[in-house]
Motif scaffolding. Structure first.
Motif, PDB file in Angstrom:
ATOM      1  N   MET A 109     -40.768  -7.601 -27.668  1.00 14.83           N
ATOM      2  CA  MET A 109     -42.279  -6.888 -27.241  1.00 14.83           C
ATOM      3  C   MET A 109     -42.395  -5.539 -28.086  1.00 14.83           C
ATOM      4  SD  MET A 109     -44.274  -6.806 -24.711  1.00 14.83           S
ATOM      5  CE  MET A 109     -45.661  -5.357 -25.197  1.00 14.83           C
TER       6      MET A 109
ATOM      7  N   GLY B 236     -45.553  -5.602 -31.001  1.00 15.71           N
ATOM      8  CA  GLY B 236     -46.426  -4.381 -29.996  1.00 15.71           C
ATOM      9  C   GLY B 236     -46.630  -3.435 -31.342  1.00 15.71           C
TER      10      GLY B 236
ATOM     11  N   LEU C 267     -52.900  -2.102 -24.575  1.00 19.70           N
ATOM     12  CA  LEU C 267     -51.409  -3.077 -24.730  1.00 19.70           C
ATOM     13  C   LEU C 267     -51.027  -3.230 -23.667  1.00 19.70           C
ATOM     14  CD1 LEU C 267     -49.865  -4.793 -27.023  1.00 19.70           C
ATOM     15  CD2 LEU C 267     -48.685  -2.621 -27.491  1.00 19.70           C
TER      16      LEU C 267
ATOM     17  N   ARG D 180     -50.202  -6.403 -21.319  1.00 20.59           N
ATOM     18  CA  ARG D 180     -48.765  -6.960 -20.904  1.00 20.59           C
ATOM     19  C   ARG D 180     -48.861  -6.755 -19.243  1.00 20.59           C
ATOM     20  NH1 ARG D 180     -44.088  -2.934 -21.710  1.00 20.59           N
ATOM     21  NH2 ARG D 180     -41.762  -4.092 -20.632  1.00 20.59           N
TER      22      ARG D 180
END
Length: 71
Positions: free
Chosen positions: A22, A26, A40, A44
């Motif tokens: 992640m 990201g 984002l 998620r």
């Protein structure tokens, strides 16, 4: 090792993989102004929630919406 322990280790490995990927993903998306950080985060949690709901419907459909007072 019991089957329950094997399942636990398997789910832990899946969790470590997703948590570990992640941050780099990201950072890549936010650094290049490809995605806003708020979007984002929303994506998620929306994707994670949809996957958990789908897994719940596949694994324990009968108990999915049976709420007790203790819950």
């Amino acid at each position: 090792m019991t089957i329950s322990q094997c399942k636990g280790i398997g789910w832990a490995l899946v969790s470590v993989f997703f948590w570990g990927t992640m941050f780099p993903v990201g950072r890549f998306l936010v650094a290049g102004d490809r995605v806003d950080p708020a979007v984002l985060g929303l994506l998620r949690f929306a994707i994670g929630g949809a996957l958990l709901f789908g897994a719940g419907m596949l694994i324990c459909r009968e108990r999915m919406f049976q709420l007790r007072r203790a819950d």
